[in-house]
Design a protein around this motif. Structure first.
Motif, PDB file in Angstrom:
ATOM      1  N   ALA A 166       0.843  -1.207   0.000  1.00 12.69           N
ATOM      2  CA  ALA A 166       0.000   0.000   0.000  1.00 12.69           C
ATOM      3  C   ALA A 166       0.876   1.254   0.000  1.00 12.69           C
ATOM      4  CB  ALA A 166      -0.950  -0.028   1.194  1.00 12.69           C
ATOM      5  N   TRP A 167       0.714   2.103   1.025  1.00 11.43           N
ATOM      6  CA  TRP A 167       1.437   3.371   1.031  1.00 11.43           C
ATOM      7  C   TRP A 167       2.844   3.252   1.618  1.00 11.43           C
ATOM      8  CZ3 TRP A 167      -2.266   1.970   4.551  1.00 11.43           C
ATOM      9  CH2 TRP A 167      -1.910   2.022   5.898  1.00 11.43           C
ATOM     10  N   TYR A 176       2.655   9.205   5.656  1.00 10.93           N
ATOM     11  CA  TYR A 176       1.328   9.652   6.107  1.00 10.93           C
ATOM     12  C   TYR A 176       1.096   9.383   7.597  1.00 10.93           C
ATOM     13  CZ  TYR A 176       0.707   9.502   1.052  1.00 10.93           C
ATOM     14  OH  TYR A 176       0.867   9.672  -0.298  1.00 10.93           O
ATOM     15  N   LEU A 177       2.080   8.778   8.290  1.00  8.74           N
ATOM     16  CA  LEU A 177       1.953   8.412   9.712  1.00  8.74           C
ATOM     17  C   LEU A 177       0.745   7.500   9.939  1.00  8.74           C
ATOM     18  CD1 LEU A 177       2.741  11.829  11.469  1.00  8.74           C
ATOM     19  CD2 LEU A 177       4.314   9.967  10.946  1.00  8.74           C
ATOM     20  N   THR A 211       7.715   8.381  17.131  1.00 12.86           N
ATOM     21  CA  THR A 211       8.065   7.325  16.168  1.00 12.86           C
ATOM     22  C   THR A 211       7.940   7.759  14.711  1.00 12.86           C
ATOM     23  OG1 THR A 211       5.784   6.480  16.208  1.00 12.86           O
ATOM     24  CG2 THR A 211       7.336   5.541  17.796  1.00 12.86           C
ATOM     25  N   LYS A 212       7.747   9.044  14.462  1.00  7.94           N
ATOM     26  CA  LYS A 212       7.512   9.504  13.085  1.00  7.94           C
ATOM     27  C   LYS A 212       8.726   9.310  12.187  1.00  7.94           C
ATOM     28  CE  LYS A 212       8.566  14.367  14.099  1.00  7.94           C
ATOM     29  NZ  LYS A 212       9.353  14.929  13.076  1.00  7.94           N
ATOM     30  N   ASN A 213       9.928   9.219  12.765  1.00  7.31           N
ATOM     31  CA  ASN A 213      11.141   9.014  11.971  1.00  7.31           C
ATOM     32  C   ASN A 213      11.604   7.561  11.946  1.00  7.31           C
ATOM     33  OD1 ASN A 213      11.426  11.756  11.259  1.00  7.31           O
ATOM     34  ND2 ASN A 213      12.378  12.210  13.235  1.00  7.31           N
ATOM     35  N   PHE A 214      10.815   6.648  12.533  1.00  7.87           N
ATOM     36  CA  PHE A 214      11.157   5.232  12.488  1.00  7.87           C
ATOM     37  C   PHE A 214      10.840   4.676  11.100  1.00  7.87           C
ATOM     38  CE2 PHE A 214      10.740   4.188  17.308  1.00  7.87           C
ATOM     39  CZ  PHE A 214      11.735   5.116  17.567  1.00  7.87           C
TER      40      PHE A 214
END
Length: 382
Positions: free
Chosen positions: A226-227, A237-238, A282-285
């Motif tokens: 998917a994305w 898109y988190l 966790t947005k940069n994981f």
């Protein structure tokens, strides 16, 4: 003889380097060595030989230096003849070595990926669900233990009060009664801590997926879904972070992973804010790591539904679930018990501090009295 002297002198001058004089060795055009043989009497041939030798040595040194640089560049790149659909691939690139939590997860991921012939994103999901299914009996035992514990908690609270207020003999009798009650109701303290086994495995998943994303492992860049097609990149898109956070909030609202906890309102508020904040943390994981978080959280949500359903509990031979009122009363008693323990701890420390202060004051008074006595008994000499 004169020509030989001139040649030998020129050779000695040529071979001097710094303060060290090395023995002259002349390389033939055919590749042989003439050191130790008599020199040719023809000066021009000898000089030609030296020039040819010097030129060939210069070319050799240049070639070797170039190849050395090229080899050093190659050493920075890990090369292997294996592919990610073959066992031993991770070991060949420096992963899945040893028997720590991280290495075990890496080996299990490779086994799942190779034998199931699934893409990496599906392999992560399958292994995550497989481990949670294996750990499910521990959660069943913990939930049953929590239910039985809640039913006898009023009796245990009374015994704890007797133990606190009684003498040594009363405390011993109270502890023995408590042990018998827990044994009669099949209550185990270790059963409550059984789900903690998941912690080292969760750490192993995090480290394994982080390392596999950083290498990156073959297929990690294009075997997503998917994305999040690229498992080594962040989720733009988190979406995975949001799924994980909402699942955790729902688990807390239902009653925890065992389905038998009633959180206080303040705790529910905290457990609602923390998952939302974790989205930013966790947005940069990499997508691989957050995919594990999302799948693990979704399984916890379904597990809570199962352990809260009386029909499922009957199939699993578990005691009937507690009502919401019983859960709230149990939670209230637990909060009161914690509050009493905390107040008792503060009171005990306060009494100890007061006692130490009194003892220190007594010592100061004794010293002061001794000082006055010594001054009164001192006789001044003239």
């Amino acid at each position: 003889m004169l020509r030989l002297g001139i040649i030998s002198r020129s050779l000695r001058t040529t071979m001097i380097k710094g303060n060290t004089i090395s023995r002259p060795i002349i390389l033939n055009t055919t590749g042989g060595f003439n050191g130790g043989r008599r020199f040719n009497s023809n000066t021009s041939n000898t000089l030609n030989t030296l020039n040819t030798s010097s030129t060939s040595n210069t070319n050799e040194i240049s070639d070797r230096l170039t190849s050395f640089v090229e080899n050093s560049d190659l050493n920075n790149t890990i090369t292997t003849n294996l592919h990610s659909n073959q066992l031993g691939y991770l070991d060949s690139i420096g992963l899945a070595q040893g028997w720590g939590p991280t290495s075990i997860i890496e080996k299990l991921l490779e086994l799942t990926h190779v034998y199931s012939d699934l893409p990496w994103w599906t392999s992560i999901i399958v292994l995550t669900l497989g481990i949670r299914v294996l750990l499910f009996p521990l959660y069943v035992k913990s939930s049953s233990n929590a239910t039985r514990m809640s039913k006898v908690k009023p009796q245990l609270d009374l015994l704890m009060k007797e133990i606190k207020n009684g003498d040594v003999q009363d405390q011993m009798r109270g502890m023995e009664k408590r042990r018998k009650i827990m044994k009669q109701n099949n209550i185990s303290t270790l059963a409550t801590l059984a789900p903690m086994v998941q912690l080292p495995l969760a750490y192993g998943f995090f480290q394994a997926l982080r390392k596999m994303s950083n290498y990156p492992v073959e297929g990690f860049t294009n075997q997503g879904y998917a994305w999040f097609q690229d498992l080594t990149a962040v989720d733009p898109y988190l979406g995975l972070q949001t799924i994980a956070a909402l699942s955790i909030i729902a688990v807390v609202r239902i009653g925890g992973e065992t389905g038998q906890h009633a959180f206080a309102k303040s705790m529910k508020t905290v457990m609602t804010i923390v998952p939302l904040v974790s989205i930013l943390i966790t947005k940069n994981f990499s997508a691989a790591i957050v995919l594990y978080f999302a799948v693990n959280s979704i399984f916890s949500l379904f597990q809570s539904f199962i352990l809260k359903n009386n029909f499922c509990r009957k199939l699993l031979k578990m005691p009937p679930k507690l009502t919401q009122q019983q859960l709230e009363n149990s939670n209230q008693n637990a909060n009161q018990s914690l509050k009493e323990t905390f107040n008792s701890f503060i009171e005990t420390n306060r009494e100890k501090a007061i006692e130490k202060t009194k003892q220190a004051n007594k010592k100061l008074e004794v010293k002061h009295q001794r000082k006055l006595t010594n001054q009164n008994t001192y006789i001044k000499r003239h």
